[in-house]
Design an enzyme around this catalytic site. Structure first.
Site, short mmCIF file in Angstrom:
data_model
loop_
_atom_site.label_atom_id
_atom_site.label_comp_id
_atom_site.label_asym_id
_atom_site.label_seq_id
_atom_site.Cartn_x
_atom_site.Cartn_y
_atom_site.Cartn_z
N HIS A 30 0.85 -1.21 0.00
CA HIS A 30 0.00 0.00 0.00
C HIS A 30 0.88 1.26 0.00
O HIS A 30 0.62 2.22 -0.73
CB HIS A 30 -0.86 0.05 1.27
CG HIS A 30 -1.91 -1.00 1.39
ND1 HIS A 30 -2.03 -1.80 2.49
CD2 HIS A 30 -2.92 -1.39 0.55
CE1 HIS A 30 -3.06 -2.62 2.36
NE2 HIS A 30 -3.61 -2.41 1.18
N LYS B 290 -15.93 -6.79 7.74
CA LYS B 290 -16.80 -6.83 8.93
C LYS B 290 -16.06 -7.04 10.24
O LYS B 290 -16.46 -6.49 11.26
CB LYS B 290 -17.86 -7.91 8.75
CG LYS B 290 -18.96 -7.43 7.82
CD LYS B 290 -20.18 -8.34 7.85
CE LYS B 290 -21.17 -7.92 6.80
NZ LYS B 290 -21.40 -8.92 5.77
N ARG C 213 -2.59 -6.36 -8.50
CA ARG C 213 -1.55 -7.35 -8.25
C ARG C 213 -1.72 -8.46 -9.26
O ARG C 213 -1.58 -8.25 -10.44
CB ARG C 213 -1.66 -7.86 -6.80
CG ARG C 213 -1.17 -6.86 -5.77
CD ARG C 213 -1.66 -7.19 -4.40
NE ARG C 213 -3.10 -7.05 -4.33
CZ ARG C 213 -3.83 -7.21 -3.24
NH1 ARG C 213 -3.26 -7.55 -2.12
NH2 ARG C 213 -5.13 -7.04 -3.25
N SER D 166 -2.78 -7.50 3.11
CA SER D 166 -2.96 -7.36 4.56
C SER D 166 -3.18 -8.74 5.18
O SER D 166 -2.68 -9.02 6.27
CB SER D 166 -4.16 -6.47 4.87
OG SER D 166 -3.95 -5.17 4.39
P1 ADP Z 1 -9.88 -3.54 -0.33
O1 ADP Z 1 -10.56 -4.28 0.78
O2 ADP Z 1 -10.64 -2.35 -0.80
O3 ADP Z 1 -9.35 -4.38 -1.46
P2 ADP Z 1 -7.13 -3.31 0.58
O4 ADP Z 1 -6.67 -2.55 1.76
O5 ADP Z 1 -6.95 -4.78 0.59
O6 ADP Z 1 -8.64 -2.88 0.41
O7 ADP Z 1 -6.45 -2.75 -0.74
C1 ADP Z 1 -6.63 -1.43 -1.16
C2 ADP Z 1 -6.08 -1.29 -2.56
O8 ADP Z 1 -4.68 -1.48 -2.55
C3 ADP Z 1 -6.62 -2.30 -3.58
O9 ADP Z 1 -6.74 -1.64 -4.83
C4 ADP Z 1 -5.56 -3.34 -3.65
O10 ADP Z 1 -5.55 -4.00 -4.91
C5 ADP Z 1 -4.32 -2.47 -3.48
N1 ADP Z 1 -3.20 -3.24 -2.95
C6 ADP Z 1 -3.18 -4.02 -1.85
N2 ADP Z 1 -1.98 -4.59 -1.67
C7 ADP Z 1 -1.21 -4.16 -2.70
C8 ADP Z 1 0.14 -4.40 -3.11
N3 ADP Z 1 0.91 -5.25 -2.44
N4 ADP Z 1 0.61 -3.77 -4.21
C9 ADP Z 1 -0.20 -2.95 -4.91
N5 ADP Z 1 -1.49 -2.69 -4.60
C10 ADP Z 1 -1.99 -3.28 -3.51
#
Ligand code: ADP
Length: 161
Positions: free
Chosen positions: A17, A41, A90, A128
């Site tokens: 992120h 949730k 990804r 995450s």
């Molecule tokens: P959501 O529940 O909305 O998917 P996340 O916190 O999992 O929320 O992810 C937010 C955004 O960040 C999403 O677009 C996800 O694809 C992107 N993202 C998550 N991890 C990575 C990563 N390692 N590299 C690039 N983008 C990522």
């Protein structure tokens, strides 16, 4: 001023992120990282905790703001006068879900564009959930989570603070 929103669960924020935040903040005048409240949730961290964690690890970026919302992304973007939503791609598995969201957001707010940034090679398989799983097994999080948050993640996963 070109404002973009980077919405997500960020439970917790990972180096993947953070990599996206760094890159997107160079393209837009202002980037609002927004913890979307309904996205998950049973989160490991409360919304407020996640907002604080993201603030802590993004404080070096002058044009990055952190917020939370339970609105729909397209509505939130309209409220903030944002021109774009930033999302990360990804593996192939992100693609379908992300395109669907982009289409829905466009229907709700036709002025809003979705910008996809390709995940960096290093973080291609980082999520995450992976961080939480690694923490549960006592793995080393150095390459996956922001340094400032490693202890707090490890403690929370093991049932502590
Ligand atoms: P959501 O529940 O909305 O998917 P996340 O916190 O999992 O929320 O992810 C937010 C955004 O960040 C999403 O677009 C996800 O694809 C992107 N993202 C998550 N991890 C990575 C990563 N390692 N590299 C690039 N983008 C990522």
């Amino acid at each position: 001023m070109k404002i973009a929103i980077y919405p997500g669960s960020f439970d917790p924020i990972t180096l993947g992120h953070l990599n996206l935040i760094k890159r997107a903040s160079k393209v837009f005048d202002k980037l609002i990282v927004c913890v979307m409240v309904n996205a998950q949730k049973h989160p490991l961290f409360t919304t407020e905790e996640r907002v604080e964690q993201i603030r802590l690890v993004t404080k070096r970026f002058d044009n990055v703001e952190v917020d939370s919302s339970n609105a729909f992304v397209a509505e939130y973007a309209r409220e903030k006068g944002a021109v774009a939503v930033v999302r990360g791609l990804r593996a192939l598995s992100d693609y379908e879900k992300e395109c669907q969201m982009a289409i829905i957001n466009k229907k709700i707010n036709p002025d809003l564009e979705t910008f996809f940034l390709a995940a960096s090679e290093k973080y291609m398989y980082l999520s995450s959930s992976a961080v939480k799983e690694m923490a549960a097994f006592g793995g080393d999080l150095t390459d996956f989570a922001p340094r400032e948050l490693i202890d707090v993640i490890q403690n929370r996963v093991s049932g502590g603070l």
